[in-house]
Design a protein around this motif. Structure first.
Motif, mmCIF file in Angstrom:
data_model
loop_
_atom_site.group_PDB
_atom_site.id
_atom_site.type_symbol
_atom_site.label_atom_id
_atom_site.label_comp_id
_atom_site.label_asym_id
_atom_site.label_seq_id
_atom_site.Cartn_x
_atom_site.Cartn_y
_atom_site.Cartn_z
ATOM 1 N N TYR A 139 -4.507 5.000 1.854
ATOM 2 C CA TYR A 139 -3.703 3.983 1.195
ATOM 3 C C TYR A 139 -4.361 3.494 -0.086
ATOM 4 O O TYR A 139 -5.560 3.215 -0.115
ATOM 5 C CB TYR A 139 -3.469 2.785 2.112
ATOM 6 C CG TYR A 139 -2.356 3.003 3.128
ATOM 7 C CD1 TYR A 139 -1.075 3.342 2.711
ATOM 8 C CD2 TYR A 139 -2.602 2.857 4.484
ATOM 9 C CE1 TYR A 139 -0.059 3.549 3.626
ATOM 10 C CE2 TYR A 139 -1.597 3.055 5.407
ATOM 11 C CZ TYR A 139 -0.320 3.398 4.973
ATOM 12 O OH TYR A 139 0.672 3.602 5.887
ATOM 13 N N GLN A 140 -3.525 3.379 -1.126
ATOM 14 C CA GLN A 140 -3.921 2.754 -2.382
ATOM 15 C C GLN A 140 -3.066 1.497 -2.566
ATOM 16 O O GLN A 140 -1.842 1.558 -2.417
ATOM 17 C CB GLN A 140 -3.699 3.704 -3.559
ATOM 18 C CG GLN A 140 -4.435 5.029 -3.452
ATOM 19 C CD GLN A 140 -5.943 4.874 -3.494
ATOM 20 O OE1 GLN A 140 -6.469 3.954 -4.131
ATOM 21 N NE2 GLN A 140 -6.660 5.761 -2.814
ATOM 22 N N GLU A 159 -1.498 7.974 -0.466
ATOM 23 C CA GLU A 159 -1.794 9.043 -1.415
ATOM 24 C C GLU A 159 -2.952 9.863 -0.869
ATOM 25 O O GLU A 159 -4.038 9.330 -0.652
ATOM 26 C CB GLU A 159 -2.159 8.465 -2.789
ATOM 27 C CG GLU A 159 -1.029 7.690 -3.456
ATOM 28 C CD GLU A 159 -1.429 7.139 -4.811
ATOM 29 O OE1 GLU A 159 -2.546 7.454 -5.266
ATOM 30 O OE2 GLU A 159 -0.626 6.402 -5.416
ATOM 31 N N TYR A 208 0.846 -1.195 0.000
ATOM 32 C CA TYR A 208 0.000 0.000 0.000
ATOM 33 C C TYR A 208 0.879 1.242 0.000
ATOM 34 O O TYR A 208 1.878 1.319 0.720
ATOM 35 C CB TYR A 208 -0.910 0.017 1.235
ATOM 36 C CG TYR A 208 -1.868 -1.147 1.296
ATOM 37 C CD1 TYR A 208 -3.121 -1.091 0.679
ATOM 38 C CD2 TYR A 208 -1.524 -2.314 1.959
ATOM 39 C CE1 TYR A 208 -3.997 -2.162 0.740
ATOM 40 C CE2 TYR A 208 -2.391 -3.394 2.019
ATOM 41 C CZ TYR A 208 -3.630 -3.312 1.409
ATOM 42 O OH TYR A 208 -4.483 -4.379 1.461
#
Length: 215
Positions: free
Chosen positions: A171-172, A167, A164
């Motif tokens: 979290y992405q 961003e 992760y």
């Protein structure tokens, strides 16, 4: 101080043993933390009134130690720097959150913290945090670490490695590590599988592969 009678929930499984206490304020959490021996194996995670105490078992510790070795090999072979925090407590009273992750590292920000005792009120958070959660955790660690400002978070459940990247404070999930973009997920799986049979051979194989990338 305990603000209400804690509710205790136990979870026993192969990877970890967990106990969750609820209804604790920051002072109660700190009292429990201070009362426990510093040499203990158990790790604490506190999130706004909920305190999870985790006792790692063999499968958990195998993954933690080998992922740590994996990271150190990557750092050394790529000529990077590192400051290892291990499971040092990451406390933020202003956020009412604290955690002892399985592993935490300064890599990009190592020059800013080398030789220092970390104070998260003035120092940046670790660049990378690793958690092995083979059994279910009652704490939302993604949300917790995002609030602590950890730029990169790895989670391994004994089978799947998830990466992760933070961003805009969220979290992405990404397919490759921002810190080690040259390493596909398959490499960690190969390393762990080989290490179950022979840890030395696994290390030698990984180092040789990384050295071919530098040619």
């Amino acid at each position: 101080m305990v603000t209400s009678t804690p509710h205790i929930q136990a979870n026993v499984a192969l990877g970890e043993k967990r106990v969750t206490l609820r209804g604790l304020d920051w002072q109660a959490y700190q009292q429990i933390y201070q009362a426990l021996p510093q040499t203990r194996a158990a790790r604490l995670t506190y999130d706004r009134g909920a305190l999870e105490i985790t006792m790692p078992l063999e499968d958990h510790e195998f993954a933690v130690r080998l992922i740590e070795l994996f990271i150190r090999i990557l750092v050394v072979e790529r000529g990077l720097k590192i400051k290892t925090l291990g499971s040092t407590i990451l406390d933020r009273e202003d956020l009412d959150r604290g955690a002892e992750p399985d592993n935490a590292y300064y890599i990009q920000n190592q020059p800013l913290v080398m030789g220092k005792t970390i104070d998260l009120q003035t120092d940046p958070p670790p660049d990378l945090v690793v958690e092995v959660d083979i059994t279910h955790s009652d704490i939302d660690k993604l949300n917790l670490c995002a609030n602590l400002g950890i730029p990169e978070f790895w989670r391994y459940n004994g089978k799947i490695w998830r990466i992760y990247q933070l961003e805009n404070a969220v979290y992405q999930e990404v397919e490759t590590s921002p810190t080690f973009p040259m390493v596909a997920k398959a490499k960690l799986y190969e390393f762990l599988a080989q290490a179950k049979l022979d840890e030395v051979d696994a290390e030698i194989t990984l180092r040789r592969w990384l050295q071919t990338l530098a040619r």
